[in-house]
Design a protein around this motif. Structure first.
Motif, PDB file in Angstrom:
ATOM      1  N   VAL A 144       1.430 -12.437 -13.756  1.00 24.12           N
ATOM      2  CA  VAL A 144       2.872 -12.452 -13.941  1.00 24.12           C
ATOM      3  C   VAL A 144       3.492 -12.819 -12.602  1.00 24.12           C
ATOM      4  CG1 VAL A 144       4.890 -11.060 -14.502  1.00 24.12           C
ATOM      5  CG2 VAL A 144       2.735 -10.653 -15.690  1.00 24.12           C
ATOM      6  N   PRO A 145       4.081 -13.968 -12.502  1.00 23.99           N
ATOM      7  CA  PRO A 145       4.698 -14.348 -11.227  1.00 23.99           C
ATOM      8  C   PRO A 145       5.993 -13.563 -10.995  1.00 23.99           C
ATOM      9  CG  PRO A 145       4.974 -16.093 -12.865  1.00 23.99           C
ATOM     10  CD  PRO A 145       4.149 -15.024 -13.500  1.00 23.99           C
ATOM     11  N   VAL A 146       6.037 -12.876  -9.869  1.00 24.47           N
ATOM     12  CA  VAL A 146       7.222 -12.096  -9.491  1.00 24.47           C
ATOM     13  C   VAL A 146       7.195 -11.922  -7.980  1.00 24.47           C
ATOM     14  CG1 VAL A 146       6.020  -9.911  -9.865  1.00 24.47           C
ATOM     15  CG2 VAL A 146       8.510  -9.957  -9.928  1.00 24.47           C
ATOM     16  N   SER A 147       8.362 -11.854  -7.392  1.00 27.96           N
ATOM     17  CA  SER A 147       8.400 -11.700  -5.934  1.00 27.96           C
ATOM     18  C   SER A 147       7.969 -10.295  -5.543  1.00 27.96           C
ATOM     19  CB  SER A 147       9.819 -11.972  -5.409  1.00 27.96           C
ATOM     20  OG  SER A 147      10.675 -10.894  -5.714  1.00 27.96           O
ATOM     21  N   LYS A 148       7.327 -10.213  -4.405  1.00 28.52           N
ATOM     22  CA  LYS A 148       6.888  -8.899  -3.943  1.00 28.52           C
ATOM     23  C   LYS A 148       8.082  -8.016  -3.601  1.00 28.52           C
ATOM     24  CE  LYS A 148       5.921 -10.253   0.841  1.00 28.52           C
ATOM     25  NZ  LYS A 148       4.870 -10.357   1.847  1.00 28.52           N
ATOM     26  N   GLU A 149       9.214  -8.618  -3.302  1.00 32.25           N
ATOM     27  CA  GLU A 149      10.418  -7.835  -3.021  1.00 32.25           C
ATOM     28  C   GLU A 149      10.880  -7.077  -4.259  1.00 32.25           C
ATOM     29  OE1 GLU A 149      10.068 -11.065  -2.098  1.00 32.25           O
ATOM     30  OE2 GLU A 149       9.971 -10.839   0.069  1.00 32.25           O
ATOM     31  N   VAL A 150      10.829  -7.739  -5.417  1.00 26.41           N
ATOM     32  CA  VAL A 150      11.233  -7.088  -6.671  1.00 26.41           C
ATOM     33  C   VAL A 150      10.292  -5.927  -6.972  1.00 26.41           C
ATOM     34  CG1 VAL A 150      11.386  -7.366  -9.182  1.00 26.41           C
ATOM     35  CG2 VAL A 150      12.382  -9.092  -7.679  1.00 26.41           C
ATOM     36  N   LEU A 151       8.992  -6.178  -6.925  1.00 24.31           N
ATOM     37  CA  LEU A 151       8.035  -5.112  -7.214  1.00 24.31           C
ATOM     38  C   LEU A 151       8.066  -4.023  -6.146  1.00 24.31           C
ATOM     39  CD1 LEU A 151       4.865  -6.939  -8.578  1.00 24.31           C
ATOM     40  CD2 LEU A 151       6.546  -5.606  -9.850  1.00 24.31           C
ATOM     41  N   GLY A 152       8.206  -4.413  -4.903  1.00 21.20           N
ATOM     42  CA  GLY A 152       8.235  -3.435  -3.817  1.00 21.20           C
ATOM     43  C   GLY A 152       9.434  -2.519  -3.888  1.00 21.20           C
ATOM     44  N   THR A 153      10.558  -3.041  -4.332  1.00 26.71           N
ATOM     45  CA  THR A 153      11.765  -2.227  -4.472  1.00 26.71           C
ATOM     46  C   THR A 153      11.654  -1.276  -5.659  1.00 26.71           C
ATOM     47  OG1 THR A 153      13.099  -3.988  -3.512  1.00 26.71           O
ATOM     48  CG2 THR A 153      14.268  -2.342  -4.793  1.00 26.71           C
ATOM     49  N   ALA A 154      11.000  -1.714  -6.723  1.00 28.65           N
ATOM     50  CA  ALA A 154      10.919  -0.927  -7.959  1.00 28.65           C
ATOM     51  C   ALA A 154       9.746   0.049  -7.978  1.00 28.65           C
ATOM     52  CB  ALA A 154      10.807  -1.873  -9.150  1.00 28.65           C
ATOM     53  N   SER A 155       8.790  -0.105  -7.067  1.00 26.01           N
ATOM     54  CA  SER A 155       7.550   0.655  -7.165  1.00 26.01           C
ATOM     55  C   SER A 155       7.026   1.078  -5.800  1.00 26.01           C
ATOM     56  CB  SER A 155       6.503  -0.223  -7.863  1.00 26.01           C
ATOM     57  OG  SER A 155       5.204   0.245  -7.646  1.00 26.01           O
ATOM     58  N   ASP A 156       6.797   2.382  -5.649  1.00 28.72           N
ATOM     59  CA  ASP A 156       6.179   2.866  -4.412  1.00 28.72           C
ATOM     60  C   ASP A 156       4.775   2.290  -4.254  1.00 28.72           C
ATOM     61  OD1 ASP A 156       8.417   4.366  -3.830  1.00 28.72           O
ATOM     62  OD2 ASP A 156       7.579   6.243  -4.599  1.00 28.72           O
ATOM     63  N   PHE A 157       4.065   2.150  -5.373  1.00 28.99           N
ATOM     64  CA  PHE A 157       2.714   1.586  -5.344  1.00 28.99           C
ATOM     65  C   PHE A 157       2.732   0.175  -4.761  1.00 28.99           C
ATOM     66  CE2 PHE A 157      -0.508  -1.131  -7.253  1.00 28.99           C
ATOM     67  CZ  PHE A 157      -1.678  -0.424  -7.039  1.00 28.99           C
ATOM     68  N   PHE A 158       3.581  -0.694  -5.311  1.00 27.91           N
ATOM     69  CA  PHE A 158       3.622  -2.074  -4.840  1.00 27.91           C
ATOM     70  C   PHE A 158       4.233  -2.182  -3.444  1.00 27.91           C
ATOM     71  CE2 PHE A 158       3.196  -2.946  -9.442  1.00 27.91           C
ATOM     72  CZ  PHE A 158       2.046  -3.720  -9.372  1.00 27.91           C
ATOM     73  N   SER A 159       5.165  -1.316  -3.127  1.00 25.34           N
ATOM     74  CA  SER A 159       5.726  -1.304  -1.778  1.00 25.34           C
ATOM     75  C   SER A 159       4.630  -1.031  -0.748  1.00 25.34           C
ATOM     76  CB  SER A 159       6.822  -0.245  -1.672  1.00 25.34           C
ATOM     77  OG  SER A 159       7.337  -0.207  -0.367  1.00 25.34           O
ATOM     78  N   ASN A 160       3.821  -0.009  -1.019  1.00 26.11           N
ATOM     79  CA  ASN A 160       2.713   0.290  -0.112  1.00 26.11           C
ATOM     80  C   ASN A 160       1.689  -0.831  -0.087  1.00 26.11           C
ATOM     81  OD1 ASN A 160       3.678   2.797   0.704  1.00 26.11           O
ATOM     82  ND2 ASN A 160       2.766   3.830  -1.042  1.00 26.11           N
ATOM     83  N   LEU A 161       1.429  -1.415  -1.247  1.00 25.52           N
ATOM     84  CA  LEU A 161       0.435  -2.485  -1.338  1.00 25.52           C
ATOM     85  C   LEU A 161       0.858  -3.717  -0.539  1.00 25.52           C
ATOM     86  CD1 LEU A 161      -2.247  -3.278  -2.847  1.00 25.52           C
ATOM     87  CD2 LEU A 161      -0.748  -4.373  -4.515  1.00 25.52           C
ATOM     88  N   PHE A 162       2.098  -4.143  -0.731  1.00 24.23           N
ATOM     89  CA  PHE A 162       2.559  -5.386  -0.105  1.00 24.23           C
ATOM     90  C   PHE A 162       3.053  -5.205   1.331  1.00 24.23           C
ATOM     91  CE2 PHE A 162       3.279  -6.772  -4.645  1.00 24.23           C
ATOM     92  CZ  PHE A 162       2.225  -7.659  -4.663  1.00 24.23           C
ATOM     93  N   TYR A 163       3.498  -4.007   1.668  1.00 19.69           N
ATOM     94  CA  TYR A 163       4.052  -3.802   3.010  1.00 19.69           C
ATOM     95  C   TYR A 163       3.202  -2.867   3.861  1.00 19.69           C
ATOM     96  CZ  TYR A 163       7.959  -6.066   0.757  1.00 19.69           C
ATOM     97  OH  TYR A 163       8.740  -6.957   0.066  1.00 19.69           O
ATOM     98  N   GLY A 164       2.154  -2.295   3.278  1.00 12.89           N
ATOM     99  CA  GLY A 164       1.231  -1.442   4.025  1.00 12.89           C
ATOM    100  C   GLY A 164       0.163  -2.283   4.693  1.00 12.89           C
ATOM    101  N   ASP A 165      -0.889  -1.628   5.097  1.00 16.96           N
ATOM    102  CA  ASP A 165      -1.961  -2.311   5.803  1.00 16.96           C
ATOM    103  C   ASP A 165      -3.087  -2.692   4.831  1.00 16.96           C
ATOM    104  OD1 ASP A 165      -3.262  -3.372   7.988  1.00 16.96           O
ATOM    105  OD2 ASP A 165      -4.201  -1.475   8.558  1.00 16.96           O
ATOM    106  N   PHE A 166      -2.771  -3.610   3.911  1.00 19.70           N
ATOM    107  CA  PHE A 166      -3.726  -4.060   2.900  1.00 19.70           C
ATOM    108  C   PHE A 166      -3.822  -5.584   2.935  1.00 19.70           C
ATOM    109  CE2 PHE A 166      -2.100  -0.038   1.287  1.00 19.70           C
ATOM    110  CZ  PHE A 166      -3.264   0.633   0.980  1.00 19.70           C
ATOM    111  N   VAL A 167      -4.913  -6.122   2.428  1.00 24.24           N
ATOM    112  CA  VAL A 167      -5.128  -7.567   2.382  1.00 24.24           C
ATOM    113  C   VAL A 167      -4.019  -8.256   1.590  1.00 24.24           C
ATOM    114  CG1 VAL A 167      -6.688  -9.377   1.540  1.00 24.24           C
ATOM    115  CG2 VAL A 167      -7.620  -7.335   2.623  1.00 24.24           C
TER     116      VAL A 167
END
Length: 106
Positions: free
Chosen positions: A1-24
């Protein structure tokens, strides 16, 4: 599902940590989600973007609630739970809700 990481990061603590944390995924900008109903996940993303929550079935609401629980989407919980709680459930759905209670405080 194509979606910006900003949208998912704002809506989800999981995706926020995934995209803005120390992960690949922070570097690649993509993440593979397994064992999720693609249609319902797409609906969640669309609903977050459009701010419209048109639930069409109890099955969809339960699936979306599972997605919200799995990916720490508190706003989605807040939108779906009242809809689900206001719905009269048949015996099959009562069994599903009972099973879901171990994951979500309904």
């Amino acid at each position: 599902v194509p979606v910006s990481k900003e949208v998912l990061g704002t809506a989800s603590d999981f995706f926020s940590n995934l995209f803005y944390g120390d992960f690949v995924e922070k570097k690649t900008g993509s993440f593979c989600i397994k064992e999720v109903n693609e249609e319902h996940f797409s609906w969640v993303v669309k609903s977050i973007i459009e701010r419209k929550w048109n639930v069409t079935s109890v099955e969809q609401a339960l699936s979306v609630l599972s997605i919200a629980d799995r990916f720490c989407m508190q706003n989605v919980h807040g939108r779906i739970l009242p809809i689900l709680m206001a719905t009269k459930l048949d015996s099959n759905n009562e069994i599903r809700v009972a099973a879901l209670k171990k994951y979500v405080d309904i």
